[in-house]
Design an enzyme around this catalytic site. Structure first.
Site, PDB file in Angstrom:
ATOM      1  N   LYS A 283       0.815  -1.214   0.000  1.00 55.99           N
ATOM      2  CA  LYS A 283       0.000   0.000   0.000  1.00 55.99           C
ATOM      3  C   LYS A 283       0.850   1.267   0.000  1.00 55.99           C
ATOM      4  O   LYS A 283       0.444   2.277  -0.558  1.00 55.99           O
ATOM      5  CB  LYS A 283      -0.900   0.014   1.232  1.00 55.99           C
ATOM      6  CG  LYS A 283      -2.140  -0.800   1.020  1.00 55.99           C
ATOM      7  CD  LYS A 283      -3.230  -0.389   1.989  1.00 55.99           C
ATOM      8  CE  LYS A 283      -4.384  -1.382   1.875  1.00 55.99           C
ATOM      9  NZ  LYS A 283      -4.797  -1.922   3.139  1.00 55.99           N
ATOM     10  N   ARG A 284       2.011   1.176   0.624  1.00 53.71           N
ATOM     11  CA  ARG A 284       2.794   2.405   0.699  1.00 53.71           C
ATOM     12  C   ARG A 284       3.303   2.827  -0.678  1.00 53.71           C
ATOM     13  O   ARG A 284       3.785   3.935  -0.856  1.00 53.71           O
ATOM     14  CB  ARG A 284       3.905   2.269   1.746  1.00 53.71           C
ATOM     15  CG  ARG A 284       5.208   1.774   1.290  1.00 53.71           C
ATOM     16  CD  ARG A 284       6.080   1.315   2.432  1.00 53.71           C
ATOM     17  NE  ARG A 284       6.700   0.066   2.070  1.00 53.71           N
ATOM     18  CZ  ARG A 284       7.808  -0.022   1.359  1.00 53.71           C
ATOM     19  NH1 ARG A 284       8.400   1.064   0.949  1.00 53.71           N
ATOM     20  NH2 ARG A 284       8.306  -1.195   1.051  1.00 53.71           N
TER      21      ARG A 284
END
Ligand code: GLU
Length: 532
Positions: A283-284
């Protein structure tokens, strides 16, 4: 060395995507789905969707919706598996039981593993009868202690196989006494398993390194390994194309097929997907959820095209990167799948999206763009099919079409459609002094705007909106002995409120004559109100 027989019959091929519903549908799941779908559709085979929800602790009901909706949005259809009854009826809601929100396609269901526990139990019994699995009564505390000790000695955690040697009557006694248990796979103490992976070629595993895999957990649910093998067999899966992260599990799966006396399907493990910084994609690194990408305005086919290139290419010497669905179907092959990790590159995704936006028919693109403008509050739909803008103008579809036509070649993502272009839907907001170009005086600018307005008065709307109006206007400017910047600079600012914007001609052709005149008027008024 045990060499494996492959599934080799001429029956219809059957593949599947078997996501675990533990979060939003990820790009990795879309890739597994796409490759399997292409493989199936090329061979007139079957494509199944199966929900692997055996891990109740990680189960997130709304992720099923994101999986089914994501696949549908991307244009991948399936022959068997759950489908949403009302795909657009609800916003994902963790409280909704999506099992009751779906119906099942196909006859080999249920396609939710949590509904198949009885089936797994039967096969566990078979494995036990054949001596391929055993009850383990070790307490979680004992197992934890063992794990810690092994860790302290830098050994990989492995069950010490204490219960493997229990005599049948000892085990029966413990069962009768109601002792808690799990069931484990009996891994042969030595030997190797070699198998030909469709993508990686020959792979082999040392059985000595393998832990006696848990097959049934103490909560009565099977582990992924058992459920996955049983289902693939019972559902007639002939080829398992899945992510490389499952390769270490392969020998356990092979042993399960052997233990149950079943034919082994063919396996192909797709390369990992890494982020540009070569770390695991997460997700980052931005939106890797398929629905988040949909909502950002990536076009479904653009995302599919991009996903196709995550580990596949059409072969040496073929630089093609843009593929229609028909081309995907004719060119895709397992030979074109690489072994090395694929890299998820947003720049490439954006480039592909931009390409498809440019190619899209105007009316289609317009109808996709309108919801983004509504969402950003720039327009509000009216009951009669028209819209009202923030500055209270009533506009129709044709207004959007010319707006979208202007942007088409510059747009990367649909969600950016109204970005920095609010002035098409709202009065421009700007510092009055911006109207005064370099080296100009306020009164002169007022005069230039006033004479421009006067001139526009004399021009019919048709000429005003014509594609060669720039030439007409520039001729007039010359005749008036003005410079282009004297007239066009304040005109641009009056219309857009910006130093940089599309040309005043483009602005005028969309805003139309009436609105242009109004904006010039209000520019003149605000200049007049400025202290001289
Ligand atoms: N449930 C697994 C996953 O979510 C599927 C693994 C497999 O395809 O065998 O990735």
């Amino acid at each position: 060395m045990r060499k494996m027989a492959f599934y080799m019959d001429n029956n219809q091929i059957c593949v599947r995507v078997a996501p675990s519903p533990t979060g939003d549908m990820h790009i990795g799941t879309l890739r597994v789905a796409l490759f399997n779908w292409l493989f199936a559709r090329q061979r007139k085979g079957k494509f199944i969707v199966r929900i692997e929800d055996t891990d109740q602790t990680r189960y997130k009901p709304d992720s099923v919706k994101s999986i089914l909706e994501g696949l549908t949005w991307a244009g991948l259809d399936w022959d068997e598996g759950p489908i949403l009854k009302n795909p657009k009826s609800q916003i994902p809601n963790p409280k909704i039981d999506y099992q009751s929100e779906t119906i099942e396609l196909g006859e080999k269901g249920p396609y939710w593993q949590s509904r198949r526990t009885e089936i797994y139990r039967q096969h566990l019994e078979t494995l036990q009868e054949r001596g391929a699995a055993y009850h383990c009564f070790c307490s979680p505390e004992r197992l934890e202690k063992m794990r810690q000790e092994q860790e302290a000695r830098h050994l990989s955690p492995m069950y010490d196989r204490r219960c493997r040697e229990l005599k049948p009557d000892e085990a029966a006694k413990k069962l009768a006494a109601g002792e808690k248990y799990i069931i484990r796979l009996k891994i042969p103490a030595s030997g190797r398993i070699e198998i030909n992976d469709l993508i990686r070629g020959s792979v082999n595993f040392d059985l000595q390194q393998l832990d006696d895999q848990v097959l049934l957990k103490s909560d009565g649910f099977p582990t992924y390994h058992l459920a996955n093998v049983v289902d693939d067999h019972l559902m007639g899966v002939t080829h398992v194309l899945r992510g490389e992260e499952w390769l270490p599990s392969l020998p356990k799966h092979i042993l399960l097929y052997q233990g149950l006396g079943w034919e082994i399907p063919q396996f192909g493990h797709l390369p990992l997907i890494l982020a540009v910084d070569r770390t695991k994609l997460s997700k980052r690194h931005g939106a890797v959820s398929v629905l988040a990408m949909r909502d950002a305005g990536y076009l479904p086919h653009a995302l599919l095209n991009f996903t196709l290139l995550l580990g596949w290419n059409p072969g040496k010497g073929n630089e093609q990167e843009i593929f229609t669905k028909e081309e995907m179907l004719s060119l895709f092959s397992l030979e074109g799948i690489q072994k090395s990790p694929a890299v998820f590159n947003y720049e490439k995704l954006n480039w592909i999206n931009k390409h498809y936006i440019k190619q899209m028919p105007l009316n289609d693109l317009t109808s996709r763009a309108i919801p983004y403008l509504t969402e950003s509050g720039l327009i509000t739909p009216l009951d009669n099919g028209e819209w009202i803008t923030l500055d209270k103008r009533i506009i129709r579809n044709v207004y959007f079409e010319s707006f979208v036509a202007l942007l088409k070649s510059r747009l990367t993502m649909l969600k950016d459609i109204g970005h920095d272009l609010e002035y098409f839907f709202d009065r421009p907001h700007y510092e009055t002094s911006l109207l005064i170009g370099k080296g100009e005086l306020r009164d002169a600018v007022i005069a230039h705007l006033a004479e421009t307005k006067e001139y526009f008065h004399t021009i019919p709307e048709k000429i005003f909106k014509a594609h060669d109006f720039d030439r007409t206007l520039k001729t007039w400017i010359k005749d008036k002995q003005r410079t282009n910047s004297q007239i066009l600079w304040p005109l641009r600012v009056a219309l857009s409120g910006k130093e940089q914007s599309p040309s005043p001609f483009e602005l005028m052709s969309i805003l139309g004559k009436e609105e242009t005149m109004k904006r010039i008027d209000s520019a003149i008024k605000s200049l007049q109100a400025l202290d001289a």
